[in-house]
Design an enzyme around this catalytic site. Sequence first.
Site, PDB file in Angstrom:
ATOM      1  N   GLU A 275       0.638  -1.212   0.050  1.00  0.00           N
ATOM      2  CA  GLU A 275       0.032  -0.085  -0.027  1.00  0.00           C
ATOM      3  C   GLU A 275       0.787   1.515  -0.137  1.00  0.00           C
ATOM      4  O   GLU A 275       0.481   2.244  -0.652  1.00  0.00           O
ATOM      5  CB  GLU A 275      -0.876  -0.104   1.305  1.00  0.00           C
ATOM      6  CG  GLU A 275      -2.140   0.898   0.966  1.00  0.00           C
ATOM      7  CD  GLU A 275      -2.993   0.798   2.289  1.00  0.00           C
ATOM      8  OE1 GLU A 275      -2.903  -0.453   3.148  1.00  0.00           O
ATOM      9  OE2 GLU A 275      -4.129   1.269   2.290  1.00  0.00           O
ATOM     10  N   HIS A 296       7.773 -27.361  -0.274  1.00  0.00           N
ATOM     11  CA  HIS A 296       7.189 -28.454  -0.950  1.00  0.00           C
ATOM     12  C   HIS A 296       6.041 -28.144  -1.929  1.00  0.00           C
ATOM     13  O   HIS A 296       5.394 -28.863  -2.717  1.00  0.00           O
ATOM     14  CB  HIS A 296       6.603 -29.385   0.070  1.00  0.00           C
ATOM     15  CG  HIS A 296       7.862 -29.725   1.251  1.00  0.00           C
ATOM     16  ND1 HIS A 296       8.471 -31.054   0.848  1.00  0.00           N
ATOM     17  CD2 HIS A 296       8.400 -29.260   2.097  1.00  0.00           C
ATOM     18  CE1 HIS A 296       9.448 -31.164   1.632  1.00  0.00           C
ATOM     19  NE2 HIS A 296       9.179 -30.141   2.595  1.00  0.00           N
ATOM     20  N   LYS A 400     -12.994   2.477  -2.043  1.00  0.00           N
ATOM     21  CA  LYS A 400     -13.886   2.705  -0.888  1.00  0.00           C
ATOM     22  C   LYS A 400     -15.030   3.647  -1.809  1.00  0.00           C
ATOM     23  O   LYS A 400     -16.084   3.622  -1.088  1.00  0.00           O
ATOM     24  CB  LYS A 400     -13.125   3.489   0.168  1.00  0.00           C
ATOM     25  CG  LYS A 400     -12.295   2.596   0.996  1.00  0.00           C
ATOM     26  CD  LYS A 400     -12.035   3.425   2.186  1.00  0.00           C
ATOM     27  CE  LYS A 400     -11.040   2.279   3.241  1.00  0.00           C
ATOM     28  NZ  LYS A 400     -10.402   3.179   4.404  1.00  0.00           N
TER      29      LYS A 400
HETATM   30  O1  PA5 Z   1      -3.472   1.890   5.768  1.00  0.00           O
HETATM   31  C1  PA5 Z   1      -4.515   2.199   5.397  1.00  0.00           C
HETATM   32  O2  PA5 Z   1      -4.674   3.701   5.373  1.00  0.00           O
HETATM   33  C2  PA5 Z   1      -5.759   1.484   5.209  1.00  0.00           C
HETATM   34  O3  PA5 Z   1      -5.318   0.169   5.034  1.00  0.00           O
HETATM   35  C3  PA5 Z   1      -6.958   1.748   6.174  1.00  0.00           C
HETATM   36  O4  PA5 Z   1      -6.114   1.098   7.377  1.00  0.00           O
HETATM   37  C4  PA5 Z   1      -7.894   0.453   5.943  1.00  0.00           C
HETATM   38  O5  PA5 Z   1      -8.539   1.145   4.853  1.00  0.00           O
HETATM   39  C5  PA5 Z   1      -8.829   1.096   7.164  1.00  0.00           C
HETATM   40  O6  PA5 Z   1      -9.231   2.136   7.420  1.00  0.00           O
HETATM   41  P1  PA5 Z   1      -9.985   2.945   8.513  1.00  0.00           P
HETATM   42  O7  PA5 Z   1      -9.261   2.710   9.815  1.00  0.00           O
HETATM   43  O8  PA5 Z   1     -10.258   4.327   8.278  1.00  0.00           O
HETATM   44  O9  PA5 Z   1     -11.260   2.036   8.657  1.00  0.00           O
END
Ligand code: PA5
Length: 408
Positions: A275, A296, A400
């Site tokens: 990410e 394996h 989202k």
């Molecule tokens: O690293 C990030 O920003 C994302 O993976 C969020 O943690 C994830 O989408 C969850 O978001 P939130 O904490 O706003 O629910």
Amino acid sequence: MIKVNFERAEEFKNLGSLKDAAKANLKELLSGKIDMTGWVDHPIKYDKEEFARIKEVAEEVKKEAEVLVSIGIGGSYLGAKAAIEYLSDYYGNKGVEVIFVGNGLSEKYLKETLDYVEGKNFYINVISKSGGTLEPAVAFDKFKVLCEKKYGKDGAKKRIIATTDKAKGILKEEADREGYRTFVVPDDIGGRYSVLSAVGLVPIACAGFDIDKLMKGAEAARSIYTLVDENKNDAMKYAIVRNLYYNAGKDIEVFSTLSPNMQYFAEWLKQLFGESECKGNKGIFPASLNMTADLHSMGQLMQDGKRNMFETFIMIENDYDKDRVKYNDKFFVNDLNDIALRATEKAHYTGNVPVIEVKVEEQNETTLGELFYFFEMSCGISALILGVNPFNQPGVEEYKKNIKELLK
Ligand code: PA5
């Protein structure tokens, strides 16, 4: 402290031009001028008053409940999951059982988890920085109803703990309206960098682990991995080596672990690097293997598939209990694991898969704090070398946004 072995990574001998870029990038991270870099100094600057409240709540939960339902996804889930798995014995927990929901949309999983929890004494920790993510919102909706049905409005008020933004978002509004206790996801720390904030600390402490030691480990790591010197700072060296491989066409990094309870640590790494780094049509695809099981199966690909990978082993030197298990007169089982590792490293390296080792002695809170910080820092530097912003996630936001549209 973490030992990093670059011997089987040829490129480390010639860090070349990227060395200066890495140093400049690290300085930038330390300058405080880049957004969302609160994690850099967090191990020394975290809110001590909140930290004490987390420990108090954890004591209460351990005393009162059998289960903590931790609701969250992505960065609001993977760090705590990885930590609890890394720190737990294979059978049996020190504190309450922590169950994770809201990390997907499987109706069957949600229903069976509701059924499992119904007969147990439970608390809920709902975690969302934005407060509006669909998956945790769905799970919270159901668990809140269950909690109120079982304990009444007032009981539920005591048993629901929200970790979210300090001022805004649907979850924050709901927590204020209902009178839940709240913890804060710091403004300047993004989801995948937030494990050492209340996001990770509440579930980890409830599971019975020592969050003081965790923070001490991170603090010790900070003192080394903020040094602007590639000979002293292995996190920076690792960031450089990764980019040298990427530039040489190796755009997959395989994180290989050797203990079954490291699999979620690898999942946390995949989120952190995937990410943070993979955007703008660039990035190293993070994959993971669990040894020796995957030798394996995926061992074939590692040895003989397309040569576009490098491999990072994350290892625990003393991966055994005090009552040792011997295979025969010569070997403890851990020695066999070590021999298997040597054999694998040699085979992969000769098969043109460069190998890096990241090793800690024991699996405990201190080494976990060190590992979290080491990888966060190397990821931040590495993404900046690559020329991308490590702290946004336009791809995730796109999903989202689409889901919100479709729900209309
Ligand atoms: O690293 C990030 O920003 C994302 O993976 C969020 O943690 C994830 O989408 C969850 O978001 P939130 O904490 O706003 O629910």
